[in-house]
Motif scaffolding. Structure first.
Motif, mmCIF file in Angstrom:
data_model
loop_
_atom_site.group_PDB
_atom_site.id
_atom_site.type_symbol
_atom_site.label_atom_id
_atom_site.label_comp_id
_atom_site.label_asym_id
_atom_site.label_seq_id
_atom_site.Cartn_x
_atom_site.Cartn_y
_atom_site.Cartn_z
ATOM 1 N N LEU A 1 74.371 -10.894 -17.025
ATOM 2 C CA LEU A 1 75.444 -9.968 -17.423
ATOM 3 C C LEU A 1 74.861 -8.791 -18.197
ATOM 4 C CD1 LEU A 1 78.096 -12.578 -18.601
ATOM 5 C CD2 LEU A 1 78.292 -11.080 -16.592
ATOM 6 N N PHE A 2 73.917 -9.086 -19.108
ATOM 7 C CA PHE A 2 73.323 -8.002 -19.900
ATOM 8 C C PHE A 2 72.420 -7.129 -19.022
ATOM 9 C CE2 PHE A 2 70.592 -5.825 -22.876
ATOM 10 C CZ PHE A 2 71.429 -5.526 -23.933
ATOM 11 N N VAL A 3 71.649 -7.773 -18.143
ATOM 12 C CA VAL A 3 70.743 -7.026 -17.248
ATOM 13 C C VAL A 3 71.554 -6.041 -16.402
ATOM 14 C CG1 VAL A 3 69.187 -7.261 -15.252
ATOM 15 C CG2 VAL A 3 69.022 -8.877 -17.164
ATOM 16 N N ALA B 1 74.693 -4.970 -16.942
ATOM 17 C CA ALA B 1 75.378 -3.980 -17.772
ATOM 18 C C ALA B 1 74.417 -2.889 -18.225
ATOM 19 C CB ALA B 1 75.990 -4.670 -18.990
ATOM 20 N N ARG B 2 73.288 -3.300 -18.788
ATOM 21 C CA ARG B 2 72.382 -2.307 -19.390
ATOM 22 C C ARG B 2 71.733 -1.417 -18.335
ATOM 23 N NH1 ARG B 2 71.138 -1.740 -24.789
ATOM 24 N NH2 ARG B 2 73.212 -2.692 -24.951
ATOM 25 N N SER B 3 71.671 -1.902 -17.066
ATOM 26 C CA SER B 3 71.145 -1.039 -15.994
ATOM 27 C C SER B 3 71.957 0.253 -15.912
ATOM 28 C CB SER B 3 71.201 -1.750 -14.637
ATOM 29 O OG SER B 3 70.320 -2.849 -14.641
ATOM 30 N N GLY C 1 71.942 -12.608 -35.722
ATOM 31 C CA GLY C 1 70.982 -11.642 -36.266
ATOM 32 C C GLY C 1 71.027 -10.304 -35.547
ATOM 33 N N HIS C 2 70.838 -9.252 -36.316
ATOM 34 C CA HIS C 2 70.801 -7.906 -35.725
ATOM 35 C C HIS C 2 69.964 -6.987 -36.594
ATOM 36 C CE1 HIS C 2 72.182 -4.146 -33.837
ATOM 37 N NE2 HIS C 2 72.473 -4.918 -32.802
ATOM 38 N N ARG C 3 69.301 -6.009 -35.969
ATOM 39 C CA ARG C 3 68.473 -5.060 -36.718
ATOM 40 C C ARG C 3 69.296 -4.158 -37.623
ATOM 41 N NH1 ARG C 3 62.830 -4.703 -35.650
ATOM 42 N NH2 ARG C 3 62.835 -3.744 -37.689
ATOM 43 N N ARG D 1 64.517 -11.587 -27.821
ATOM 44 C CA ARG D 1 64.926 -10.830 -29.011
ATOM 45 C C ARG D 1 65.955 -9.762 -28.695
ATOM 46 N NH1 ARG D 1 59.076 -9.742 -31.865
ATOM 47 N NH2 ARG D 1 58.578 -11.923 -32.229
ATOM 48 N N PHE D 2 65.922 -9.264 -27.474
ATOM 49 C CA PHE D 2 66.755 -8.113 -27.115
ATOM 50 C C PHE D 2 67.543 -8.393 -25.837
ATOM 51 C CE2 PHE D 2 66.836 -4.153 -24.483
ATOM 52 C CZ PHE D 2 67.813 -3.478 -25.183
ATOM 53 N N GLY D 3 68.830 -8.644 -25.991
ATOM 54 C CA GLY D 3 69.742 -8.730 -24.832
ATOM 55 C C GLY D 3 69.614 -9.965 -23.969
ATOM 56 N N ASP E 1 75.519 0.319 -22.766
ATOM 57 C CA ASP E 1 74.551 1.167 -23.485
ATOM 58 C C ASP E 1 74.690 0.945 -24.983
ATOM 59 O OD1 ASP E 1 72.483 3.103 -23.561
ATOM 60 O OD2 ASP E 1 73.928 4.663 -24.105
ATOM 61 N N HIS E 2 73.607 1.130 -25.709
ATOM 62 C CA HIS E 2 73.687 1.112 -27.171
ATOM 63 C C HIS E 2 72.775 2.186 -27.745
ATOM 64 C CE1 HIS E 2 74.308 -1.249 -31.105
ATOM 65 N NE2 HIS E 2 75.471 -0.796 -30.683
ATOM 66 N N GLY E 3 72.800 3.340 -27.075
ATOM 67 C CA GLY E 3 72.040 4.480 -27.584
ATOM 68 C C GLY E 3 70.590 4.489 -27.144
ATOM 69 N N LYS F 1 81.297 -3.990 -33.553
ATOM 70 C CA LYS F 1 82.637 -3.804 -32.976
ATOM 71 C C LYS F 1 82.764 -4.515 -31.633
ATOM 72 C CE LYS F 1 86.754 -2.114 -33.103
ATOM 73 N NZ LYS F 1 87.710 -2.611 -34.089
ATOM 74 N N ARG F 2 81.659 -4.529 -30.859
ATOM 75 C CA ARG F 2 81.702 -5.159 -29.531
ATOM 76 C C ARG F 2 82.034 -6.645 -29.652
ATOM 77 N NH1 ARG F 2 75.735 -3.482 -27.857
ATOM 78 N NH2 ARG F 2 75.479 -4.229 -29.986
ATOM 79 N N VAL F 3 81.456 -7.288 -30.672
ATOM 80 C CA VAL F 3 81.713 -8.713 -30.895
ATOM 81 C C VAL F 3 83.192 -8.920 -31.223
ATOM 82 C CG1 VAL F 3 81.189 -10.659 -32.435
ATOM 83 C CG2 VAL F 3 79.344 -9.177 -31.614
ATOM 84 N N CYS G 1 67.779 4.503 -28.920
ATOM 85 C CA CYS G 1 66.721 3.977 -29.806
ATOM 86 C C CYS G 1 66.419 2.497 -29.621
ATOM 87 C CB CYS G 1 67.084 4.252 -31.271
ATOM 88 S SG CYS G 1 67.257 6.000 -31.598
ATOM 89 N N VAL G 2 67.220 1.774 -28.826
ATOM 90 C CA VAL G 2 66.976 0.337 -28.637
ATOM 91 C C VAL G 2 65.798 0.153 -27.671
ATOM 92 C CG1 VAL G 2 69.424 -0.130 -29.036
ATOM 93 C CG2 VAL G 2 68.587 0.052 -26.701
ATOM 94 N N SER G 3 65.222 -1.046 -27.694
ATOM 95 C CA SER G 3 63.990 -1.305 -26.920
ATOM 96 C C SER G 3 64.080 -0.826 -25.469
ATOM 97 C CB SER G 3 63.685 -2.806 -26.905
ATOM 98 O OG SER G 3 63.625 -3.301 -28.212
HETATM 99 C C1 LMR Z 1 71.884 -3.449 -28.044
HETATM 100 O O1 LMR Z 1 72.998 -3.601 -27.541
HETATM 101 O O2 LMR Z 1 70.994 -2.803 -27.479
HETATM 102 C C2 LMR Z 1 71.621 -4.035 -29.341
HETATM 103 O O3 LMR Z 1 72.620 -4.682 -29.990
HETATM 104 C C3 LMR Z 1 70.294 -3.975 -29.910
HETATM 105 C C4 LMR Z 1 70.268 -2.937 -30.997
HETATM 106 O O4 LMR Z 1 69.233 -2.869 -31.686
HETATM 107 O O5 LMR Z 1 71.236 -2.213 -31.180
#
Ligand code: LMR
Ligand code: ACO
Length: 264
Positions: free
Chosen positions: A229-231, A233-235, A143-145, A103-105, A68-70, A154-156, A72-74
């Protein structure tokens, strides 16, 4: 093989007779007895082999840090809007998942492809970044917003720290760090992002673990396993956002006019 050394007919017979199910030939009971985790299951089901503990731990760290990253992300935004429109869990989840892309994940596979190609061809970071610029392609994984050179992700850092301590070699990651050092001289927002960290580090995992042949590595990178991995995780986070909206009984979402109003 994938059928645990049996032909399809004998496997079907075994299943009919109630034999316990296997993941890539490893029976469920053995998975539990050996204390396997999600990283081991991903190794078996995606890569069709058991991987050393530091590899499965790395996979698990990727899943945990990208969950998760809050709100507000897409992805989370789409999920939240969908849940608040009264839709069900699956609809809310896939609505968020559909934003995962270049662009995102979903830049992990391209980051791995471009970093691998540039490193293997011996391009300097300068030559690599400038050749991408000439082609009009943004460097995937850079790149990051929000994140900046003076406010790193921090994750990196955590992923890099784990790999520096546990991987036999981090040559692709170090190359990506050199690329970042160069892009940061161009603009402060051009930091390495999680997609770039996972993409470059997974190259190190594939090449350094001794568990994959060169053609297998090429195939994994070409097919593009790593966005998975991102798909995955973010689920976890998107399902949480759906439950949050339902639990808090949030009404239909309507976006503020002033944010989207535009003139010619
Ligand atoms: C994320 O993990 O969702 C991102 O790094 C994208 C963001 O805008 O934080
Ligand atoms: N490579 C080269 N130049 C870049 C890059 C990049 N990766 N990212 C941004 N820039 C440049 C842009 O060209 C722009 O310059 P310009 O206005 O002269 O063209 C400047 O930096 C600012 O760009 P913005 O579009 O304002 O940056 P934004 O904050 O909108 O973009 C994004 C963030 C989408 C992540 C972008 O950096 C990008 O496309 N990166 C590559 C894809 C990527 O790695 N995505 C994964 C992000 S991490 C995650 O989602 C979990």
């Amino acid at each position: 093989g994938e059928l645990g050394g049996r032909d399809e007919y004998s496997l079907v017979e075994a299943i009919k007779q109630g034999e316990e199910p296997c993941y890539a030939g490893v029976p469920m009971s053995s998975i539990l007895e050996q204390g396997f985790g999600v990283g081991d299951i991903i190794s078996l089901l995606w890569f069709k082999r058991s991987l050393p503990r530091y590899c499965t731990k790395f996979i698990e760290i990727c899943i945990m840090l990208c969950a998760d990253h809050g709100p507000c992300v897409s992805g989370a935004h789409n999920t939240i809007v969908t849940a608040r429109a009264g839709k069900d869990l699956v609809s809310s989840l896939v609505s968020g998942l559909l934003t995962i892309g270049p662009r995102f994940g979903g830049a992990i596979d391209d980051a791995a492809r471009y970093f691998k190609d540039a490193y293997d061809r011996g391009l300097t970071p300068y030559e690599f970044v400038e050749s991408m610029k000439k082609k009009g392609i943004r460097v995937p994984g850079i790149g990051h917003r929000i994140k900046r050179g003076d406010n790193r992700d921090k994750r990196v850092e955590l992923l890099q720290e784990f790999a520096r301590t546990n991987f036999p070699s981090v040559k692709y990651m170090e190359y990506a760090v050199q690329v970042e050092t160069y892009t940061l001289t161009k603009a402060n927002n051009l930091v390495m992002n999680v997609d770039g960290a996972i993409g470059s580090l997974f190259l190190d995992l594939l090449a350094g673990s001794g568990m994959f042949t060169k053609p297998e590595i090429d195939e994994i990178v070409e097919i593009g396993y790593l966005n998975g991995l991102f798909v995955l995780a973010r689920s976890i986070g998107l399902i949480g956002h759906t439950f949050d909206q339902k639990r808090l009984k949030q009404p239909l979402y309507r976006h503020p006019w002033e944010d989207v109003l535009y003139t010619k």
